[in-house]
Design an enzyme around this catalytic site. Structure first.
Site, PDB file in Angstrom:
ATOM      1  N   ARG A 165      47.076  13.226 -41.745  1.00 16.04           N
ATOM      2  CA  ARG A 165      46.799  11.833 -42.100  1.00 16.04           C
ATOM      3  C   ARG A 165      47.858  11.248 -43.027  1.00 16.04           C
ATOM      4  O   ARG A 165      48.303  10.113 -42.847  1.00 16.04           O
ATOM      5  CB  ARG A 165      45.406  11.734 -42.748  1.00 16.04           C
ATOM      6  CG  ARG A 165      44.277  11.872 -41.742  1.00 16.04           C
ATOM      7  CD  ARG A 165      42.928  11.981 -42.401  1.00 16.04           C
ATOM      8  NE  ARG A 165      42.812  13.206 -43.195  1.00 16.04           N
ATOM      9  CZ  ARG A 165      41.657  13.664 -43.694  1.00 16.04           C
ATOM     10  NH1 ARG A 165      40.551  12.995 -43.498  1.00 16.04           N
ATOM     11  NH2 ARG A 165      41.623  14.778 -44.391  1.00 16.04           N
ATOM     12  N   ILE A 166      48.284  12.030 -44.038  1.00 17.89           N
ATOM     13  CA  ILE A 166      49.298  11.514 -44.962  1.00 17.89           C
ATOM     14  C   ILE A 166      50.651  11.455 -44.273  1.00 17.89           C
ATOM     15  O   ILE A 166      51.399  10.475 -44.410  1.00 17.89           O
ATOM     16  CB  ILE A 166      49.351  12.371 -46.237  1.00 17.89           C
ATOM     17  CG1 ILE A 166      48.017  12.273 -46.987  1.00 17.89           C
ATOM     18  CG2 ILE A 166      50.497  11.925 -47.130  1.00 17.89           C
ATOM     19  CD1 ILE A 166      47.909  13.168 -48.199  1.00 17.89           C
ATOM     20  N   ASP A 185      54.881  19.780 -36.151  1.00 14.30           N
ATOM     21  CA  ASP A 185      53.470  20.107 -36.366  1.00 14.30           C
ATOM     22  C   ASP A 185      52.946  20.782 -35.107  1.00 14.30           C
ATOM     23  O   ASP A 185      52.748  20.128 -34.084  1.00 14.30           O
ATOM     24  CB  ASP A 185      52.646  18.864 -36.677  1.00 14.30           C
ATOM     25  CG  ASP A 185      51.258  19.202 -37.209  1.00 14.30           C
ATOM     26  OD1 ASP A 185      50.654  20.181 -36.713  1.00 14.30           O
ATOM     27  OD2 ASP A 185      50.766  18.505 -38.120  1.00 14.30           O
ATOM     28  N   ALA A 245      53.286  17.212 -51.502  1.00 14.88           N
ATOM     29  CA  ALA A 245      52.096  17.824 -50.892  1.00 14.88           C
ATOM     30  C   ALA A 245      51.509  18.889 -51.800  1.00 14.88           C
ATOM     31  O   ALA A 245      50.567  18.631 -52.561  1.00 14.88           O
ATOM     32  CB  ALA A 245      52.453  18.402 -49.520  1.00 14.88           C
ATOM     33  N   ASP A 270      57.048  16.025 -56.583  1.00 16.37           N
ATOM     34  CA  ASP A 270      55.863  15.644 -57.365  1.00 16.37           C
ATOM     35  C   ASP A 270      54.980  16.844 -57.658  1.00 16.37           C
ATOM     36  O   ASP A 270      54.079  16.767 -58.483  1.00 16.37           O
ATOM     37  CB  ASP A 270      55.051  14.589 -56.594  1.00 16.37           C
ATOM     38  CG  ASP A 270      53.869  14.064 -57.389  1.00 16.37           C
ATOM     39  OD1 ASP A 270      54.074  13.660 -58.551  1.00 16.37           O
ATOM     40  OD2 ASP A 270      52.740  14.074 -56.867  1.00 16.37           O
ATOM     41  N   GLU A 275      51.779  24.701 -62.303  1.00 12.04           N
ATOM     42  CA  GLU A 275      51.560  23.426 -63.013  1.00 12.04           C
ATOM     43  C   GLU A 275      50.618  23.640 -64.185  1.00 12.04           C
ATOM     44  O   GLU A 275      49.730  24.488 -64.124  1.00 12.04           O
ATOM     45  CB  GLU A 275      50.989  22.391 -62.039  1.00 12.04           C
ATOM     46  CG  GLU A 275      51.951  22.017 -60.916  1.00 12.04           C
ATOM     47  CD  GLU A 275      51.385  20.929 -59.998  1.00 12.04           C
ATOM     48  OE1 GLU A 275      50.273  20.420 -60.264  1.00 12.04           O
ATOM     49  OE2 GLU A 275      52.055  20.583 -59.013  1.00 12.04           O
ATOM     50  N   HIS A 293      53.083  15.381 -60.733  1.00 11.37           N
ATOM     51  CA  HIS A 293      51.933  15.432 -59.816  1.00 11.37           C
ATOM     52  C   HIS A 293      51.128  14.129 -59.885  1.00 11.37           C
ATOM     53  O   HIS A 293      49.946  14.121 -60.234  1.00 11.37           O
ATOM     54  CB  HIS A 293      51.030  16.631 -60.122  1.00 11.37           C
ATOM     55  CG  HIS A 293      50.189  17.040 -58.935  1.00 11.37           C
ATOM     56  ND1 HIS A 293      49.780  18.325 -58.723  1.00 11.37           N
ATOM     57  CD2 HIS A 293      49.696  16.310 -57.899  1.00 11.37           C
ATOM     58  CE1 HIS A 293      49.057  18.390 -57.604  1.00 11.37           C
ATOM     59  NE2 HIS A 293      48.990  17.173 -57.084  1.00 11.37           N
ATOM     60  N   LEU A 294      51.781  13.056 -59.492  1.00 10.20           N
ATOM     61  CA  LEU A 294      51.167  11.730 -59.548  1.00 10.20           C
ATOM     62  C   LEU A 294      50.576  11.302 -58.204  1.00 10.20           C
ATOM     63  O   LEU A 294      50.163  10.150 -58.049  1.00 10.20           O
ATOM     64  CB  LEU A 294      52.208  10.687 -59.981  1.00 10.20           C
ATOM     65  CG  LEU A 294      52.837  10.874 -61.368  1.00 10.20           C
ATOM     66  CD1 LEU A 294      53.860   9.778 -61.626  1.00 10.20           C
ATOM     67  CD2 LEU A 294      51.759  10.880 -62.447  1.00 10.20           C
ATOM     68  N   GLY A 295      50.560  12.213 -57.239  1.00  7.06           N
ATOM     69  CA  GLY A 295      50.145  11.857 -55.886  1.00  7.06           C
ATOM     70  C   GLY A 295      48.838  11.105 -55.793  1.00  7.06           C
ATOM     71  O   GLY A 295      48.690  10.180 -54.993  1.00  7.06           O
ATOM     72  N   ALA A 296      47.861  11.502 -56.597  1.00  4.97           N
ATOM     73  CA  ALA A 296      46.551  10.845 -56.545  1.00  4.97           C
ATOM     74  C   ALA A 296      46.319   9.931 -57.734  1.00  4.97           C
ATOM     75  O   ALA A 296      45.203   9.437 -57.917  1.00  4.97           O
ATOM     76  CB  ALA A 296      45.451  11.904 -56.487  1.00  4.97           C
TER      77      ALA A 296
END
Length: 543
Positions: A165-166, A185, A245, A270, A275, A293-296
């Protein structure tokens, strides 16, 4: 007028509300979505001692990424029914330990896909145009236009590793910049990719032809280190690698070496193998754009995640299946299927009572119009009922398949759109160790979905399900029903309903009874002895 209880009367106790622990800071919309039906508690989930103390007597815990729910935490949580992660990843949840304990694990798989895709796009653009480096230099008083000359995205090849999806969202957005998108994929069909304007290629071809590579895969043993030294030996020296990811999919040591040797031009990162990461050899390169890690990390994504898991917690604590449960096999439940869940579970319990042992093979058969939907969840519900009265542990939709696996029970689901006498029928059929077959079938009747038994073995019946039931098989002869009525009457047990079924006069007959109270085992044995029953089973569905 006073509403106080009369003298000597006791006011009814307020119902105990399920306790929900919020172990990290979540959007205020999360609490609003939970509603007033829960005892909301808070703790600092990153403080281990505080977490273990707080989780001991709660029914659900809501977390983000800082709280670790491992086997120790699951064992400490005596009442825990659901762990809800307000986000996508589950690296901080021991899913197997939770599953074994019958604890549902849910996340919010779609809450941050737009936010994560946008960040990946941002890293691609920032890496191409050196935006953060130029920003930092200018703010430090340096005007270095020539040093930060970048590259255009137009007509460049973007390699998307993982077309989920991403990955799809990134491909769509970057195509608007004029980029030519290829993807690797193995789980996506070429025709499906072509519909999105993406060309599917092998990983080697993607590595060799891409100007930018962006990773969008889950972290698994197969994907860990996928973009490592071997892969980075095949790329163009002008390539820029983006990973928003999961840390570890891009081998950080291999990427460091490739940047140092000029085999990779730049990177946008990211996520990291460990971490929080505040000191990495990658940070020495001016061509590396790094974010923590700003993805969300957008207000919109956090609100979506909180609301999503709050709804899941409400469903889970109401005893319902949850579409976003990661350790439940049911999937999304169609509205037409949902009323059949309690029926299937009760049929599973009745099957166990009739069988008197665990089957070696169990078939859940679903027939009728309902099979136009995914009915896998009915198998799961029946399995939950089968083990409800077999094991000492709490049986849930989560661990029921484990109990079957541990006991060597082969479980199958069969479906047919044809149902001769009823609109829909669910049958639980099992083969016992001695080869004997036991089965019970049921249906839902009328607009109120009344639960009914329609068959026990080869015997057709038509009897509403009740909390207290009994089944007797015996040789057909006069006086048996009277004998049953007399013994039950002498015991003070009232018969609510009765069905007698036989294949032929003088052959095997079945009596199915519903009664108002539990029939004690001694009474079941007395009836069986007096009528010469081949089998006699009582079922109590209230416990």
């Amino acid at each position: 007028m006073s509403t106080a209880p009369a003298s000597g009367a006791t006011a009814p106790a307020a119902p105990i509300r399920p306790a929900v622990l919020i172990a990290e800071e979540l959007s205020p919309a999360t609490v609003d979505a939970l509603g007033p039906d829960f005892d909301i508690r808070h703790c600092n989930g990153a403080d281990r001692a505080e977490l273990l103390a707080a989780i001991a007597d709660v029914d659900a815990v809501l977390i983000r990424s800082a709280t670790k729910i491992d086997a120790e935490a699951v064992a400490a949580a005596r009442r825990l029914k659901v762990v809800a992660r307000a986000g996508v990843g589950l690296d901080n949840v021991d899913v197997p330990a939770a599953t074994k304990a019958g604890v549902m694990v849910v996340n919010a798989p779609t809450s941050n896909i737009v936010t994560a895709a946008e960040l990946a796009c941002g890293l691609i653009i920032a890496s191409a145009r050196n935006i953060p480096q130029a920003n930092a230099a200018l703010k430090a008083g340096e005007w270095k236009r020539s040093k930060y000359t970048g590259v255009e995205l137009n007509e460049k090849v973007l390699g998307v590793v993982g077309l989920g999806r991403i990955g799809v969202l990134v491909a769509q957005r970057m195509a608007a910049f004029g980029m030519r998108v290829v993807a690797y994929d193995p789980y996506v069909q070429a025709a499906r990719a072509a519909q999105m304007g993406v060309k599917l290629v092998s990983l080697d071809e993607l590595l060799e032809t891409s100007d930018f590579i962006t990773v969008h895969l889950p972290k698994t043993p197969e994907t860990l280190g996928l973009i490592g030294d071997e892969a980075l030996q095949k790329v163009k020296p002008s390539v820029r690698i983006v990973n928003a990811a999961r840390g570890g999919i891009v081998d950080e040591e291999a990427l460091t070496a490739a940047l140092k040797e000029g085999r990779v031009a730049g990177a946008g990162l990211d996520v990291y193998a460990t971490e929080p990461c505040t000191d990495s050899p990658l940070f020495q390169f001016d061509s590396v754009v790094a974010t923590p890690h700003l993805g969300a990390s957008t207000g919109e994504a956090q609100e979506k995640a909180g609301i999503s898991v709050a709804r899941s917690v409400r469903l889970a604590l109401a005893g319902e299946l949850v579409p976003d449960a990661v350790n439940v096999q049911g999937g999304v439940i169609a509205e037409d299927v949902r009323p059949g869940l309690p029926l299937a579970e009760k049929l599973g319990r009745i099957f166990t009572a009739l069988a008197g042992e665990v089957a070696v093979r169990l078939d859940v058969e679903v027939c009728g119009e309902i099979t136009q939907h995914d009915v896998k969840v009915l198998e799961l519900s029946a399995l939950k009922g089968v083990f409800e009265d077999v094991v000492a542990e709490t049986v849930s939709y989560v661990n029921a398949p484990l109990f079957a696996q541990e006991r060597g029970v082969e479980v199958r689901l069969t479906t047919s759109s044809e149902s001769s006498e009823h609109r829909n029928v669910v049958t639980v059929r099992g083969t016992l160790a001695g080869g004997e077959e036991v089965s019970v079938a049921g249906t839902l009747s009328g607009p109120k979905h009344q639960q009914k038994i329609v068959a026990v073995g080869e015997h057709d019946v038509d009897l509403a399900l009740a909390d207290h039931m009994a089944f007797f098989r015996y040789g057909d002869r006069p006086g048996v029903v009277g004998t049953m009525g007399r013994i039950l009457g002498e015991t003070g047990i009232n018969i609510a309903g009765m069905q007698v079924s036989r294949a032929k006069a003088g052959g095997e007959a079945l009596v199915a009874l519903t009664v108002d109270d539990t029939i004690p085992p001694t009474v079941v044995q007395e009836i069986a002895g007096e009528i010469g029953a081949a089998s006699a089973r009582a079922v109590n569905l209230t416990e």
